[in-house]
Design a protein around this motif. Structure first.
Motif, PDB file in Angstrom:
ATOM      1  N   GLU A 133      -9.270   3.664   5.543  1.00 20.01           N
ATOM      2  CA  GLU A 133      -9.400   4.027   4.347  1.00 20.01           C
ATOM      3  C   GLU A 133      -8.147   4.406   3.374  1.00 20.01           C
ATOM      4  O   GLU A 133      -8.141   4.007   2.293  1.00 20.01           O
ATOM      5  N   LYS A 134      -7.241   5.008   3.991  1.00 17.65           N
ATOM      6  CA  LYS A 134      -5.916   5.108   3.215  1.00 17.65           C
ATOM      7  C   LYS A 134      -5.111   3.920   2.770  1.00 17.65           C
ATOM      8  O   LYS A 134      -4.673   3.839   1.736  1.00 17.65           O
ATOM      9  N   ALA A 135      -5.171   2.805   3.878  1.00 19.38           N
ATOM     10  CA  ALA A 135      -4.479   1.651   3.411  1.00 19.38           C
ATOM     11  C   ALA A 135      -5.362   0.874   2.442  1.00 19.38           C
ATOM     12  O   ALA A 135      -4.654   0.290   1.363  1.00 19.38           O
ATOM     13  N   ALA A 136      -6.819   0.880   2.394  1.00 19.75           N
ATOM     14  CA  ALA A 136      -7.540   0.314   1.723  1.00 19.75           C
ATOM     15  C   ALA A 136      -7.163   0.762   0.082  1.00 19.75           C
ATOM     16  O   ALA A 136      -6.987  -0.049  -0.824  1.00 19.75           O
ATOM     17  N   LEU A 137      -6.992   1.983  -0.004  1.00 26.00           N
ATOM     18  CA  LEU A 137      -6.691   2.623  -1.269  1.00 26.00           C
ATOM     19  C   LEU A 137      -5.574   2.018  -1.902  1.00 26.00           C
ATOM     20  O   LEU A 137      -5.415   1.506  -3.096  1.00 26.00           O
ATOM     21  N   LEU A 138      -4.379   1.903  -1.180  1.00 25.38           N
ATOM     22  CA  LEU A 138      -3.259   1.730  -1.630  1.00 25.38           C
ATOM     23  C   LEU A 138      -3.033  -0.098  -1.809  1.00 25.38           C
ATOM     24  O   LEU A 138      -2.696  -0.468  -2.919  1.00 25.38           O
ATOM     25  N   TYR A 139      -3.564  -0.884  -0.805  1.00 25.30           N
ATOM     26  CA  TYR A 139      -3.598  -2.359  -1.052  1.00 25.30           C
ATOM     27  C   TYR A 139      -4.607  -2.614  -2.128  1.00 25.30           C
ATOM     28  O   TYR A 139      -4.004  -3.767  -2.758  1.00 25.30           O
ATOM     29  N   ASP A 140      -5.638  -2.248  -2.245  1.00 24.88           N
ATOM     30  CA  ASP A 140      -6.451  -2.451  -3.438  1.00 24.88           C
ATOM     31  C   ASP A 140      -5.841  -2.528  -4.921  1.00 24.88           C
ATOM     32  O   ASP A 140      -6.001  -3.212  -5.642  1.00 24.88           O
ATOM     33  N   LEU A 141      -5.059  -1.183  -4.918  1.00 20.96           N
ATOM     34  CA  LEU A 141      -4.378  -0.811  -5.844  1.00 20.96           C
ATOM     35  C   LEU A 141      -3.276  -2.044  -6.395  1.00 20.96           C
ATOM     36  O   LEU A 141      -2.940  -2.737  -7.442  1.00 20.96           O
ATOM     37  N   ILE A 142      -2.607  -2.190  -5.299  1.00 20.34           N
ATOM     38  CA  ILE A 142      -1.504  -3.466  -5.430  1.00 20.34           C
ATOM     39  C   ILE A 142      -2.036  -4.638  -5.864  1.00 20.34           C
ATOM     40  O   ILE A 142      -1.478  -5.262  -6.750  1.00 20.34           O
ATOM     41  N   ASP A 143      -3.087  -5.169  -5.226  1.00 16.95           N
ATOM     42  CA  ASP A 143      -3.740  -6.265  -5.422  1.00 16.95           C
ATOM     43  C   ASP A 143      -4.644  -6.376  -6.658  1.00 16.95           C
ATOM     44  O   ASP A 143      -4.542  -7.476  -7.239  1.00 16.95           O
ATOM     45  N   GLY A 144      -5.019  -5.298  -7.152  1.00 17.13           N
ATOM     46  CA  GLY A 144      -5.546  -5.284  -8.686  1.00 17.13           C
ATOM     47  C   GLY A 144      -4.808  -4.933  -9.502  1.00 17.13           C
ATOM     48  O   GLY A 144      -4.965  -4.765 -10.786  1.00 17.13           O
ATOM     49  N   SER A 145      -3.456  -4.959  -9.426  1.00 18.43           N
ATOM     50  CA  SER A 145      -2.179  -4.513 -10.455  1.00 18.43           C
ATOM     51  C   SER A 145      -1.764  -5.993 -11.181  1.00 18.43           C
ATOM     52  O   SER A 145      -1.260  -5.802 -12.229  1.00 18.43           O
ATOM     53  N   GLY A 146      -2.667  -7.023 -11.198  1.00 17.32           N
ATOM     54  CA  GLY A 146      -2.411  -8.178 -12.021  1.00 17.32           C
ATOM     55  C   GLY A 146      -0.817  -8.595 -11.790  1.00 17.32           C
ATOM     56  O   GLY A 146      -0.209  -9.415 -12.628  1.00 17.32           O
ATOM     57  N   GLY A 147      -0.184  -8.687 -10.734  1.00 17.83           N
ATOM     58  CA  GLY A 147       1.015  -8.959 -10.171  1.00 17.83           C
ATOM     59  C   GLY A 147       2.268  -7.946 -10.598  1.00 17.83           C
ATOM     60  O   GLY A 147       3.085  -8.160 -10.102  1.00 17.83           O
ATOM     61  N   PHE A 148       1.808  -6.616 -11.232  1.00 14.81           N
ATOM     62  CA  PHE A 148       2.692  -5.609 -11.459  1.00 14.81           C
ATOM     63  C   PHE A 148       3.587  -5.265 -10.301  1.00 14.81           C
ATOM     64  O   PHE A 148       4.830  -5.130  -9.981  1.00 14.81           O
ATOM     65  N   TYR A 149       2.546  -4.906  -9.246  1.00  9.72           N
ATOM     66  CA  TYR A 149       2.940  -4.597  -7.801  1.00  9.72           C
ATOM     67  C   TYR A 149       2.738  -5.916  -6.897  1.00  9.72           C
ATOM     68  O   TYR A 149       1.692  -6.370  -7.030  1.00  9.72           O
ATOM     69  N   ARG A 150       3.830  -6.384  -6.197  1.00  9.23           N
ATOM     70  CA  ARG A 150       3.587  -7.502  -5.382  1.00  9.23           C
ATOM     71  C   ARG A 150       3.750  -7.079  -3.735  1.00  9.23           C
ATOM     72  O   ARG A 150       4.844  -6.611  -3.348  1.00  9.23           O
ATOM     73  N   GLY A 151       2.668  -7.192  -2.871  1.00  9.36           N
ATOM     74  CA  GLY A 151       2.716  -6.859  -1.710  1.00  9.36           C
ATOM     75  C   GLY A 151       3.693  -7.854  -1.055  1.00  9.36           C
ATOM     76  O   GLY A 151       3.756  -9.108  -1.385  1.00  9.36           O
ATOM     77  N   PHE A 152       4.768  -7.371   0.033  1.00 13.50           N
ATOM     78  CA  PHE A 152       5.575  -8.361   0.488  1.00 13.50           C
ATOM     79  C   PHE A 152       4.748  -8.940   1.880  1.00 13.50           C
ATOM     80  O   PHE A 152       4.628 -10.247   1.744  1.00 13.50           O
ATOM     81  N   ALA A 153       3.951  -8.345   2.688  1.00 12.69           N
ATOM     82  CA  ALA A 153       3.309  -8.797   3.995  1.00 12.69           C
ATOM     83  C   ALA A 153       2.209  -9.654   3.466  1.00 12.69           C
ATOM     84  O   ALA A 153       1.366  -9.379   2.535  1.00 12.69           O
ATOM     85  N   ASP A 154       2.166 -10.826   4.284  1.00 12.67           N
ATOM     86  CA  ASP A 154       0.930 -11.533   4.248  1.00 12.67           C
ATOM     87  C   ASP A 154      -0.316 -10.717   4.523  1.00 12.67           C
ATOM     88  O   ASP A 154      -0.361  -9.975   5.263  1.00 12.67           O
TER      89      ASP A 154
END
Length: 362
Positions: free
Chosen positions: A270-291
């Motif tokens: 649940e914690k990880a989903a909150l964070l990764y969903d925000l990163i993925d939904g930021s339109g590229g402002f935040y870019r996740g490093f890991a595949d």
């Protein structure tokens, strides 16, 4: 406590507030003894109960099968980088390693000091942004063991499934994700973990080793670097880190109250989903490093468009009580370490800050 920081440090890391408050109450006098636990002999009955109760609870929470020894040693996981090859390598064998990032690389470098090493698989060509698939593993027949780093804290990658290495022992460095979810200990010959991320304070290192692997080393190994030294006397050959082991025991009690490893997995996802969903939904402002297929439940790594913007992110986050969001010096970027003891409310506060930062800088 109103002045608690939002602690996203990679290690030493957040500890449960309830555990810290209990330890505070017991710090000066433990069990009506007139002494702190830190002052007691490790041979005394009071400490021995703490020691064996901690081992018993660890066995319960990890469902450790019969035929495994649990050891509490010192020197951190980095000392295990040497102890594993020193104790397990034999003449005419090779040490097989999966190269997944910074910590796996350190383990490989150490093993090369003591014998032949082989890279069974590597994601170096992809800047270690992924975990190799099990099908990529090429394990030589003469391998003494296969070593993997379960979770790379610096790159933010994690094994989703462990390989079946058959008769060749699997060795796992689980320092940064132990007890974040259930694990089948029987798949491993050796598991080791520094305590300072998910188990307790720095200074304690856990080793879980199959009894048939505890043997006289073929190399000349100093007494304190031999597994049989510690196994024969239940980790009491010399003075163990007594207060640290007590703290591990208290963290394990807390973990049990949260539903054990299964309960922690639900919370961590649940914690990880909150964070990764925000990163993925930021339109590229935040870019996740890991595949995406290799993303860690414990360390979320991400980048912004420029290093200057990342520095601004760190500066502003620190001003608002967030600690530890700067990426490791070797790779840069940003990182949120969301270990077991990091509460969901801290993730919510971080994602709120990230949305606000994007609205002002996007």
């Amino acid at each position: 406590m109103a002045n608690r920081a939002y602690n996203f440090n990679a290690g030493p890391a957040a500890l449960p507030l309830e555990v810290l408050e209990k330890a505070q109450k017991q710090f000066v006098e433990f069990e009506n003894s007139g002494m702190s636990l830190m002052e007691m002999s490790h041979r005394g009955a009071i400490y021995e109960k703490v020691h064996y109760d901690t081992e018993k609870l660890l066995r319960e929470l990890l469902s450790i099968p019969e035929g495994y020894k649990v050891l509490f040693v010192q020197g951190g996981a980095s000392t295990q980088f040497a102890m594993v090859p020193l104790n397990l390598l034999r003449p005419e064998t090779t040490a097989a390693y999966v190269a997944t990032g910074s910590w796996a690389t350190k383990a490989i470098q150490e093993a090369k000091l003591f014998g032949d090493t082989t890279i069974a698989a590597s994601s170096e060509a992809d800047a270690y942004n992924r975990i190799p698939s099990i099908s990529e593993l090429n394990i030589p027949e003469n391998a003494a063991y296969v070593h993997l780093t379960s979770n790379e804290t610096i790159e933010g990658t994690q094994w989703a499934e462990y390989p079946d290495t058959g008769s060749i022992p699997l060795v796992g460095d689980l320092s940064s994700d132990i007890l974040c979810q259930p694990v089948d200990v029987s798949k491993f010959g050796v598991i080791y973990a520094g305590a300072q991320k998910n188990l307790g304070p720095s200074g304690v290192t856990l080793v879980i080793i199959r009894e048939d692997l505890i043997a006289k080393p073929s190399l000349t190994v100093p007494t304190m670097l031999r597994y049989d030294t510690h196994a024969k006397v239940d980790s009491l050959y010399n003075t163990p880190p007594t207060f640290g082991i007590y703290m591990v025991g208290e963290v394990l009690k807390w973990l049990k109250e949260q539903g054990g490893a299964a309960g922690m997995e639900k919370r961590n996802r649940e914690k990880a989903a909150l964070l990764y969903d925000l990163i993925d939904g930021s339109g590229g402002f935040y870019r996740g490093f890991a595949d995406k297929g290799s993303r860690s439940l414990m360390n979320a790594t991400f980048r912004l468009a420029t290093e200057e913007l990342e520095k601004q992110f760190v500066k502003e986050s620190e001003a608002q009580g967030f600690v530890g969001l700067k990426g490791h010096r070797s790779v840069g970027g940003l990182r949120a370490s969301i270990y077991n003891a990091v509460p969901l409310d801290s993730i919510r506060a971080l994602t709120d800050f990230m949305r606000d930062f994007q609205s002002r800088n996007g």
